[in-house]
Design an enzyme around this catalytic site. Structure first.
Site, PDB file in Angstrom:
ATOM      1  N   TYR A  32      24.536-110.468 -13.784  1.00  0.00           N
ATOM      2  CA  TYR A  32      23.298-109.819 -13.353  1.00  0.00           C
ATOM      3  C   TYR A  32      23.564-108.408 -12.827  1.00  0.00           C
ATOM      4  CZ  TYR A  32      20.820-114.311 -13.342  1.00  0.00           C
ATOM      5  OH  TYR A  32      20.234-115.481 -13.695  1.00  0.00           O
TER       6      TYR A  32
ATOM      7  N   LYS B 202      30.466-134.837  12.731  1.00  0.00           N
ATOM      8  CA  LYS B 202      29.122-134.310  12.471  1.00  0.00           C
ATOM      9  C   LYS B 202      29.101-133.504  11.171  1.00  0.00           C
ATOM     10  CE  LYS B 202      30.287-130.414  15.420  1.00  0.00           C
ATOM     11  NZ  LYS B 202      30.358-129.922  16.775  1.00  0.00           N
TER      12      LYS B 202
HETATM   13  C1  LIG Z   1      31.482-129.553  17.239  1.00  0.00           C
HETATM   14  C2  LIG Z   1      31.820-129.865  18.609  1.00  0.00           C
HETATM   15  C3  LIG Z   1      33.147-130.125  18.979  1.00  0.00           C
HETATM   16  C4  LIG Z   1      34.325-129.914  18.066  1.00  0.00           C
HETATM   17  O1  LIG Z   1      34.598-128.538  17.964  1.00  0.00           O
HETATM   18  P1  LIG Z   1      35.804-127.968  17.093  1.00  0.00           P
HETATM   19  O2  LIG Z   1      35.892-126.532  17.409  1.00  0.00           O
HETATM   20  O3  LIG Z   1      35.445-128.198  15.668  1.00  0.00           O
HETATM   21  O4  LIG Z   1      37.003-128.727  17.483  1.00  0.00           O
HETATM   22  C5  LIG Z   1      33.379-130.558  20.259  1.00  0.00           C
HETATM   23  N1  LIG Z   1      32.360-130.715  21.139  1.00  0.00           N
HETATM   24  C6  LIG Z   1      31.078-130.450  20.823  1.00  0.00           C
HETATM   25  C7  LIG Z   1      30.028-130.625  21.839  1.00  0.00           C
HETATM   26  C8  LIG Z   1      30.764-129.995  19.555  1.00  0.00           C
HETATM   27  O5  LIG Z   1      29.497-129.706  19.252  1.00  0.00           O
END
Ligand SMILES: *Cc1c(COP(=O)(O)O)cnc(C)c1O
Length: 823
Positions: free
Chosen positions: A718, A492
């Site tokens: 700045y 993702k």
């Molecule tokens: C993002 C996510 C993961 C992975 O989590 P990590 O801490 O990056 O390993 C697993 N399950 C769900 C539902 C997630 O949203």
């Protein structure tokens, strides 16, 4: 290579189990010959004459690809067991250990040839010395050398089996990381001339002390006539009396060759004293490592009896060696594979395999220069190149050089140019677009000019992604899983900022079981780009259900409302058994069915055939923090209870999964049928011990746009938030908060790395730029700057900014170009 299976069997001490007709009747002599060796199931170069060694490791077993290979025509396999249902379908040579067998085979094959072989080992510089020797000796020998840095227990045998009748000099490198490895490499390389580059600290953890490391490395030279090395008392003590040495030194005049160094602007002058004579050579480098590597090469040339003039001429032309195949974005939707520094038959094979693994575009073009040092006559050589091109399904060949032009008719869709200039003139007529282009040429053709023409021009900040590190991290986490546990990888948010498609492609190669994305459009773009792995969508909006179905994505269903609207669409479309994933809320309180919904959920699912519960999952709130272990265990217990209830009531046995990265580390016993790996793949862990075992994946780099000196009392940026208390050298770097670098990282809280030194960020981070204090660092405009990577690490930045690494990684703007490479 032409060897019969019958010859090989006794060498491997194998038991044979072959198809009767193929191997016993005398009229099929042909089928018994093998012409190549492979361990890569994906290579399009595998064919009926291939002997395939099915290697197996802790997380990988090539036996599972044998059925596919039989379908593509491979007939001979070296295996540790015959996979189920395949007996009688091919010829199997059964051995105790397939890697040992590959090594025995290579050692035997090496023994069929008798010519000088240079064996190189040492801690650093092996590959560069090998490439340079290849360049320096190339005009006079047909050289076989290990491609790239193929120097391991697997790389060496694969290099050795490429020797052919026409080679008359070998150059092989040997790399080890622990004891008892070198003797095996020695048997395969059998060097007649040894070259020890140096003994440094690389791989120290594999040896109990320096002596052990030296002794192990020297085993490569057990049978050499001569050892070339730096004159060094520590090493000398370990060299056997029987080995003749040829030593050099810049300090010790008793060495066989004594060298004085003088640096000038862009060169180093070496004054060489040898055999009472003296002469000068110039090399186009100034750094100590390059000088040392060049001297090693010089020693070989002296040993080979080259004249001082030839040595001087050739050494002046040494060049930086590019060790990686770089993947770059090109113009008009193209992907470039830049291998613009070498052209020989062996490395062409490797590059074509790599090209095949880049599946972004169907169409494949190869830009190829004349090929040198194949050890074959040109007619035969270009026939073989043509066969390779055909078996790799290359659409178009662009040949550059007089020789390849002369053999143009051997290729199907081919245009040729006499040199790189002529290509550049015709560039606009060649219509590059929507294709993957391999650019492979010998150094003299200057193909870097072609890369420059084809490369997409963007600003100079890039996020470099090390694909090998991703593979390493994946294998690290796999090794923590029970063998039957499946693996979903979360890609993702554009692969946590690292590049969605490229990483998905790599994961597909590694046979992970599932991908996970947050939204439907992320999944759609992966599917459209050709990813075949099943993809779960964590957060499907009701409006995206239609396209989820259309693109074969699999939704996570987390509420009755969502379920009902999905079912409605599923019925309209007359779907049957469409895979869905049921999310249960066990305490995170984000998404998911709660205990009091479960009965209704069961009732609905029970009277429905249009969907199938592919998996049941939940997500943990505290898997990373053992202070909340009790809470985590209560989530797992609740998951057990509710998922069991669903399974019983529905009479199903879906995949169950609850662990994310830190869950894999801390709650191994709750692996169920699958785990969901996220941040760990990208090289980040919140456990310091585990962090050491992961490899850094992303390095964010930029360049220095301008450098100025300011007097004490002047300010930078700045709001005058930095006032120099002494005269300072300030570098401006074109990356800012619009690229994802937090303003909180400015004003001396954070730093960048220039020439391996920390340069504090002074003044506030601007939208597109930041300024760093580079006083005391010898650097110039155009030099590379590391924003994060090995130092600072993303973890360090997150701690200083009071956030988590996830936010930093995913915050890097899409305008920063991603460049992928393999070591
Ligand atoms: C993002 C996510 C993961 C992975 O989590 P990590 O801490 O990056 O390993 C697993 N399950 C769900 C539902 C997630 O949203």
């Amino acid at each position: 290579m032409t060897l019969s299976i019958q010859t090989i069997v006794p060498i491997l001490q194998a038991q044979t189990n072959c198809v009767q007709e193929d191997y016993d009747s005398s009229d099929s002599e042909q089928a018994k010959q093998i012409d190549s060796v492979s361990i890569d199931s994906r290579s399009l170069q595998n064919g009926p004459g291939t002997l395939f060694f099915a290697l197996a490791g802790p997380n990988y077993d090539a036996h599972s690809y044998i059925a596919n290979l039989i379908d593509t025509g491979v007939r001979q396999f070296v295996v540790s067991h015959i996979p189920q249902n395949l007996e009688g379908k091919a010829c199997f040579l059964i051995v105790g250990n397939t890697l040992d067998a590959l090594q025995q085979f290579a050692a035997y094959y090496r023994g069929l040839f008798d010519f000088p072989v240079i064996g190189i080992t040492g801690s650093n510089g092996k590959t560069i010395v090998k490439e340079w020797l290849n360049f320096l000796l190339g005009p006079d020998y047909n050289i076989i050398r290990s491609p790239k840095s193929y120097n391991s227990q697997v790389g060496v045998p694969l290099s050795v089996v490429s020797i052919n009748e026409n080679h008359n000099l070998g150059i092989f490198e040997a790399g080890i990381s622990t004891v008892n490895e070198m003797a095996k490499l020695e048997l395969m390389i059998r060097p007649t001339i040894g070259l020890l580059t140096n003994i440094g600290t690389a791989h120290d953890e594999g040896f109990s002390n320096l002596g052990e490391k030296i002794r192990e490395k020297l085993k490569l030279f057990a049978h050499t006539e001569l050892l070339i090395c730096h004159k060094n008392k520590t090493v000398e003590a370990f060299i056997s009396q029987k080995v003749k040495t040829f030593t050099w030194s810049c300090k010790d005049e008793s060495a066989d060759v004594f060298i004085g160094k003088t640096a000038s602007v862009d060169k180093t002058l070496l004054n060489v004293r040898h055999h009472g004579g003296k002469f000068d050579i110039r090399i186009p480098f100034q750094d100590d490592a390059s000088i040392e590597n060049a001297i090693q090469c010089l020693m070989v040339l002296l040993h080979f009896g080259y004249s001082h003039e030839t040595i001087e001429q050739r050494m002046a032309l040494l060049y930086p060696v590019e060790m990686r195949l770089k993947v770059k974005n090109g113009i008009n939707n193209t992907t470039l594979i830049d291998d613009s520094y070498s052209s020989d038959f062996q490395s062409l094979k490797i590059a074509l395999d790599f090209l095949e693994s880049q599946k972004q575009y169907k169409k494949k073009t190869v830009i190829l220069s004349d090929i040198f040092q194949s050890g074959l006559d040109t007619e035969e050589l270009y026939s073989r190149v043509s066969q390779l091109i055909i078996s790799n399904k290359i659409h178009r060949v662009i040949g550059i050089g007089e020789t390849i032009s002369a053999y143009k008719n051997k290729f199907v869709n081919c245009v040729t140019f006499k040199d790189t200039e002529a290509f550049a003139e015709a560039f606009d007529t060649l219509a590059f677009g929507n294709e993957t282009i391999l650019i492979k040429g010998a150094r003299t053709f200057e193909f870097e000019k072609i890369v420059l023409l084809l490369e997409e021009k963007t600003h100079e900040t890039v996020l470099e992604i090390n694909l090998n590190a991703i593979s390493h991290n994946l294998n690290f986490f796999k090794s923590k899983l029970n063998p039957e546990t499946k693996l979903m990888v979360m890609v993702k948010a554009f692969g946590y900022g690292n590049g969605g498609f490229e990483i998905a492609k790599l994961l597909e190669h590694h046979h992970v079981d599932y991908l996970g994305v947050a939204f439907a459009d992320e999944g759609i773009s992966l599917k459209s780009a050709g990813i075949k792995l099943p993809i779960m969508v964590l957060n499907p909006e009701t409006t995206s259900f239609q396209s989820i179905i259309q693109h074969g994505l699999e939704p996570e269903i987390y509420s009755l409302k969502g379920l009902k609207s999905f079912l409605q669409i599923a019925k309209q479309r007359k779907l049957e058994q469409f895979p869905i994933h049921i999310k249960i809320d066990t305490g995170m309180h984000r998404l998911g069915f709660e205990e009091n919904n479960i009965d209704e959920l069961i009732a609905i699912l029970n009277e429905n055939k249009s969907v199938k519960v592919k998996s049941i999952l939940s997500h943990m709130a505290t898997s990373d923090d053992l202070r909340f272990k009790d809470f985590a265990l209560s989530q797992i217990a609740r998951f057990e209870k509710l998922s069991s209830k669903l399974m019983q009531a529905l009479q199903i046995s879906p995949i169950r999964h609850i662990l994310n990265t830190s869950g894999i580390t801390n709650f191994r016993e709750a692996q169920y049928d699958m785990v969901r790996l996220g941040i760990g793949l990208y090289g980040v862990s919140n456990d310091p011990e585990e962090q050491k075992k992961l490899e850094n994946v992303g390095t964010l780099k930029s360049v220095i746009s301008q450098i100025r000196s300011i007097p004490a009392g002047d300010s930078v940026g700045y709001g005058r938030r930095f006032i120099a208390d002494k005269p300072a050298k300030i570098a401006t770097i074109p990356i800012g908060y619009a690229d994802g670098i937090s303003r909180g990282w400015g004003n001396e809280k954070g730093f960048v790395t220039v020439k391996n030194k920390k340069a504090p960020i002074v003044g506030s981070v601007c939208m597109d730029m930041l300024m760093a204090d580079v006083s005391g660092i010898s650097c110039k405009e155009g030099d590379r700057v590391v924003i994060f990577g090995e130092s600072p690490t993303v973890n360090e930045m997150a701690a200083a900014l009071d956030t988590i690494p996830y936010e930093i990684l995913t915050g890097i703007s899409q305008r920063v170009k991603r460049v992928f490479y393999r070591e």
